[in-house]
Design an enzyme around this catalytic site. Structure first.
Site, PDB file in Angstrom:
ATOM      1  N   GLN A 105      68.466  61.085  -7.795  1.00  0.00           N
ATOM      2  CA  GLN A 105      68.678  59.894  -9.266  1.00  0.00           C
ATOM      3  C   GLN A 105      70.070  59.738  -8.327  1.00  0.00           C
ATOM      4  OE1 GLN A 105      70.420  61.500 -12.928  1.00  0.00           O
ATOM      5  NE2 GLN A 105      69.010  60.000 -13.469  1.00  0.00           N
ATOM      6  N   TYR A 176      75.790  54.895 -18.359  1.00  0.00           N
ATOM      7  CA  TYR A 176      76.284  54.552 -17.609  1.00  0.00           C
ATOM      8  C   TYR A 176      75.861  53.068 -17.485  1.00  0.00           C
ATOM      9  CZ  TYR A 176      76.493  59.873 -17.286  1.00  0.00           C
ATOM     10  OH  TYR A 176      76.680  61.047 -17.489  1.00  0.00           O
ATOM     11  N   ARG A 224      64.956  55.477 -14.504  1.00  0.00           N
ATOM     12  CA  ARG A 224      65.114  56.091 -15.658  1.00  0.00           C
ATOM     13  C   ARG A 224      65.665  55.099 -17.171  1.00  0.00           C
ATOM     14  NH1 ARG A 224      66.939  62.063 -17.978  1.00  0.00           N
ATOM     15  NH2 ARG A 224      64.774  62.223 -18.978  1.00  0.00           N
ATOM     16  N   ALA A 397      73.207  91.897 -24.808  1.00  0.00           N
ATOM     17  CA  ALA A 397      73.933  91.805 -24.665  1.00  0.00           C
ATOM     18  C   ALA A 397      73.605  93.934 -23.947  1.00  0.00           C
ATOM     19  CB  ALA A 397      75.055  92.680 -24.252  1.00  0.00           C
ATOM     20  N   GLN A 424      72.352  89.856 -33.508  1.00  0.00           N
ATOM     21  CA  GLN A 424      72.931  88.936 -34.082  1.00  0.00           C
ATOM     22  C   GLN A 424      72.010  87.300 -33.776  1.00  0.00           C
ATOM     23  OE1 GLN A 424      77.474  87.169 -34.435  1.00  0.00           O
ATOM     24  NE2 GLN A 424      77.439  89.072 -33.437  1.00  0.00           N
ATOM     25  N   LYS A 434      67.434  76.611 -36.223  1.00  0.00           N
ATOM     26  CA  LYS A 434      67.947  77.715 -35.310  1.00  0.00           C
ATOM     27  C   LYS A 434      67.096  78.791 -35.342  1.00  0.00           C
ATOM     28  CE  LYS A 434      73.143  78.203 -34.961  1.00  0.00           C
ATOM     29  NZ  LYS A 434      74.275  78.975 -35.127  1.00  0.00           N
TER      30      LYS A 434
HETATM   31  C1  LIG Z   1      72.647  69.788 -17.586  1.00  0.00           C
HETATM   32  C2  LIG Z   1      72.163  68.600 -17.897  1.00  0.00           C
HETATM   33  C3  LIG Z   1      72.120  67.783 -17.418  1.00  0.00           C
HETATM   34  C4  LIG Z   1      72.128  66.697 -17.193  1.00  0.00           C
HETATM   35  N1  LIG Z   1      72.285  66.028 -16.302  1.00  0.00           N
HETATM   36  C5  LIG Z   1      71.302  64.909 -16.086  1.00  0.00           C
HETATM   37  C6  LIG Z   1      71.749  63.363 -14.740  1.00  0.00           C
HETATM   38  O1  LIG Z   1      72.736  63.818 -14.406  1.00  0.00           O
HETATM   39  N2  LIG Z   1      70.803  62.215 -15.070  1.00  0.00           N
HETATM   40  C7  LIG Z   1      70.186  62.390 -16.190  1.00  0.00           C
HETATM   41  O2  LIG Z   1      69.897  60.999 -16.644  1.00  0.00           O
HETATM   42  N3  LIG Z   1      69.737  63.036 -17.020  1.00  0.00           N
HETATM   43  C8  LIG Z   1      70.135  64.187 -17.124  1.00  0.00           C
HETATM   44  N4  LIG Z   1      70.071  65.118 -18.365  1.00  0.00           N
HETATM   45  C9  LIG Z   1      69.826  64.697 -19.337  1.00  0.00           C
HETATM   46  C10 LIG Z   1      67.951  66.212 -19.379  1.00  0.00           C
HETATM   47  O3  LIG Z   1      67.704  65.343 -17.666  1.00  0.00           O
HETATM   48  C11 LIG Z   1      67.020  65.724 -20.124  1.00  0.00           C
HETATM   49  O4  LIG Z   1      67.024  64.016 -20.292  1.00  0.00           O
HETATM   50  C12 LIG Z   1      67.548  66.199 -21.309  1.00  0.00           C
HETATM   51  O5  LIG Z   1      68.187  67.261 -21.124  1.00  0.00           O
HETATM   52  C13 LIG Z   1      66.569  66.730 -22.293  1.00  0.00           C
HETATM   53  O6  LIG Z   1      65.599  67.413 -21.535  1.00  0.00           O
HETATM   54  P1  LIG Z   1      65.769  68.383 -22.570  1.00  0.00           P
HETATM   55  O7  LIG Z   1      64.996  68.919 -23.884  1.00  0.00           O
HETATM   56  O8  LIG Z   1      64.041  68.698 -21.392  1.00  0.00           O
HETATM   57  O9  LIG Z   1      66.429  69.451 -21.571  1.00  0.00           O
HETATM   58  C14 LIG Z   1      71.235  66.125 -18.292  1.00  0.00           C
HETATM   59  C15 LIG Z   1      70.931  67.491 -19.030  1.00  0.00           C
HETATM   60  C16 LIG Z   1      71.937  68.558 -19.131  1.00  0.00           C
HETATM   61  C17 LIG Z   1      71.343  69.901 -19.936  1.00  0.00           C
END
Ligand SMILES: Cc1cc2nc3c(=O)[nH]c(=O)nc-3n(C[C@H](O)[C@H](O)[C@H](O)COP(=O)(O)O)c2cc1C
Length: 659
Positions: A105, A176, A224, A397, A424, A434
């Site tokens: 990316q 961004y 994206r 744990a 917990q 949750k």
């Molecule tokens: C730790 C972390 C880092 C991420 N970094 C990026 C990134 O660099 N570029 C991006 O387009 N999305 C980034 N995302 C978003 C993920 O690509 C994704 O769209 C988002 O986590 C939702 O999807 P999920 O529910 O499958 O995690 C990041 C998400 C997480 C959790």
């Protein structure tokens, strides 16, 4: 072998690239790059494990095209100089060797950069719109600087091609730089890069056309795209559909459909309370106007969900992001019909985001302690000799400690005082939104079973039992106990503990005051409000749940704002509990009495040190882990339990017994 999820495991195409199945690891920044933005061993091991786990396409997380000022996170990869090509080429090879396609990316974080905080750099933006960015006091890009950045992206793509990637992904989302240009909310320019949609699209479209021009038709190009910003005046799906067609016409091979921007983090990296697949329909909307494939994302956590999105033509590809942090072998297990073995992400956002990249720390995972430590875990050896290990406490744990020590050849007994495993976790899973926590309890319980741990429920352990059994090592994972308040009236009948309310050991009547607005207090208040009580939270600090993971906290406050029967007061201290009301002192030392029918205490919890203290004098190796060591979050519990399980009897332990 069963033929599981055929829709998911049919090959697909992105431009000229054949992708072996429909599962995508979307871009996720890890903070595993070097200080200077180069590939590290930790980063290589992390990505290789996701490719080895069977995903079709692995997109390497945000990679800077314009020095560290384009960084979205502190230790981000860079691709703005030829010196990065060597490391990136190893990365592409390590992914592709396992049969996955590798994209990377290209990112410029613009006003969303962390580089102001971490490096004192000035962020760059299309227009200085107050409140629109992560970083204030930015530099507004001049027209020729934008043209230079077009070239920087194209150069980045050329380096990615040289490094051996199948393609690149242009980051036009998540607040961004490219999205900032595309969105009328953040682009107030009057030059050729601002104005109507065509002008706002000029910057990304010039990049797409430039990449096509430089690298030809076969190099993969994903975009994206944030299609809904979820902030007032932000980009919405109807215009985004036009945007998608423009990107397709310019040469994009696939639209990776995402949502959210700066200011709508819960709709970008959703906290636990969001439903699986809640935003996949946006991919279908984009798919209805373009001929290239789309990728859906957002809380896709189970192969069933992923497969039905493909089978129902919602999207050609599905991205499982955090689900691949928690279990890199998501695809392999699904294909083999072992979906039950997948360690599903619960969406706590603690290890990866809150205590991870948002805190400028390496990404971790509350349910997968191996993340970022793949090589170390792969080298986990059996213990040179089998020991008798007694684990006390069946929370996360204790279960991790039991599983890992049993896997390493020890003879493990796990004693739990109550009649079920979970600790917990079981309590937390009852709170509103949750329920996914129960996934982790189920997973750990299965691992305990598979590791042939001898589980003894309803078994209380004291020093005498330890002396009788004479184990080689004891792991004390006895958790924490709720604290009480030291005020007159705390013993009254209408006062009870939040834990007892959630566990339904206590019932409350009428109007309720919840004393303490931390995580447990807020969960309990919402639980009671859902059941129709008039609830008021009284919190000593100046804001609710100050230590809660930041995205989850935002989503919680959104939810609270919608509930008429849930209120809160901050900056106030309870000084007395009377029969029909509670005396509260505010920040100005003014005391008032708040009428109530019930009082629920949620004033924190403290380590349960009883057994640890009792064992002080016994000649046995004692390890104290999780909340029994110090009351903290779930990720500390799983990390410590795992590390102790991997350390008992090991020649080079990462955890040593208490002296
Ligand atoms: C730790 C972390 C880092 C991420 N970094 C990026 C990134 O660099 N570029 C991006 O387009 N999305 C980034 N995302 C978003 C993920 O690509 C994704 O769209 C988002 O986590 C939702 O999807 P999920 O529910 O499958 O995690 C990041 C998400 C997480 C959790």
């Amino acid at each position: 072998m069963s033929d599981s999820y055929p829709a998911l495991f049919q090959p697909g195409r992105i431009g000229a690239t054949t992708v072996r199945n429909r599962l995508v690891v979307p871009a996720m920044g890890t903070n595993y790059a070097s200080e200077d933005g180069a590939v590290t061993d930790q980063l290589l091991d992390y990505y290789e494990e996701r490719a080895r786990g069977g995903a079709g396409l692995v997109v390497v997380g945000s990679t800077g095209v314009d020095g560290t000022r384009s960084n979205a996170i502190a230790r981000q990869l860079r691709i703005d100089d030829h010196r990065y090509i060597a490391g990136l080429s190893t990365l592409a090879t390590r992914i592709r060797n396992h049969g996955a396609a590798a994209f990377i990316q290209l990112t410029h974080a613009g006003g969303g950069t962390t580089a102001r905080k971490t490096r004192g750099e000035t962020p760059v933006v299309p227009s200085a719109v107050p409140g629109a960015y992560n970083a204030s006091d930015p530099h507004v890009l001049a027209t020729d600087e934008v043209a230079d950045l077009v070239e920087a992206h194209v150069e980045g793509a050329a380096r990615a091609a040289r490094a051996g990637f199948d393609g690149v992904e242009l980051h036009c989302g998540h607040g961004y730089l490219l999205e900032q240009f595309m969105s009328a909310r953040t682009n107030e320019r009057t030059d050729r890069y601002g104005g109507d949609l065509e002008a706002r699209m000029r910057f990304p479209l010039d990049i797409v056309a430039g990449i096509r021009d430089r690298l030809g038709p076969d190099f993969g190009l994903s975009v994206r795209l944030t299609v809904e910003e979820f902030v007032p005046g932000g980009q919405e799906i109807d215009e985004s559909k036009r945007v998608a067609t423009m990107l397709e016409a310019a040469g994009a091979d696939v639209i990776n459909v995402t949502t959210g921007t700066y200011g709508s983090a819960p709709q970008t990296i959703e906290p636990m309370r969001y439903e699986e697949g809640w935003r996949a329909h946006y991919a279908a909307e984009v798919g209805s106007v373009v001929d290239i494939p789309t990728i859906a994302v957002g809380v896709i956590r189970q192969p069933d969900t992923a497969a039905s999105l493909v089978a129902d033509d919602v999207a050609e590809f599905v991205a499982v992001g955090r689900g691949h942090i928690s279990d890199p072998h998501f695809a392999r297990k699904a294909k083999r019909g072992e979906a039950d073995e997948i360690n599903r992400c619960i969406g706590c956002n603690i290890g990866c985001v809150g205590d991870g990249i948002f805190s400028h720390r390496p990404m971790g995972c509350s349910v997968n302690p191996a993340v970022g430590r793949e090589a170390e875990f792969a080298a986990t050896d059996p213990s040179p000799e089998s020991q008798q290990v007694l684990v006390v406490g069946g929370g996360p744990a204790g279960m991790e400690a039991a599983v890992w020590s049993a896997r390493r050849g020890h003879d493990v007994t796990l004693c739990e005082e109550s009649d079920e495993l979970g600790g917990q976790l079981s309590l937390a899973a009852t709170a509103p939104g949750k329920g996914k926590i129960a996934w982790f309890t189920d997973y750990l319980t299965r691992q305990v079973d598979a590791a042939a741990v001898d589980v003894r429920l309803e078994t209380r352990v004291d020093a005498e039992l330890v002396r009788d059994r004479d184990p080689d090592a004891v792991v004390v994972a006895t958790g924490a106990r709720p604290r009480s308040l030291d005020v007159p009236g705390v013993d009254r009948d209408h006062v009870c503990q939040a834990w007892d309310v959630l566990a339904e050991r206590e019932t409350v009547e009428g109007r309720v005051l919840v004393v303490g607005g931390g995580g447990v207090g807020c969960d309990t208040a919402e639980w009671l409000a859902e059941r129709g009580h008039e609830v008021t939270i009284l919190e000593y600090a100046d804001r609710l749940a100050p230590r809660k993971e930041v995205i989850s906290r935002l989503a919680m406050l959104e939810e609270f704002g919608d509930r008429e029967n849930l209120r809160w007061e901050t900056g106030c201290q309870v000084t007395e509990i009377g029969p029909t009301g509670v005396t509260v002192r505010d920040a100005d030392d003014v005391e008032t009495t708040v009428a109530t029918d019930s009082v629920v205490l949620a004033v924190g919890h403290a380590r349960d040190a009883t057994l640890a203290d009792e064992l002080e004098q016994l000649p046995v190796d004692v390890y104290v882990v999780g909340d029994a060591r110090e009351s903290r979050n779930i990720d500390a519990a799983t990390d410590e339990g795992t590390d102790v399980g991997r350390s008992i009897g090991a020649p080079d332990p990462v955890f040593t017994p208490r002296l």
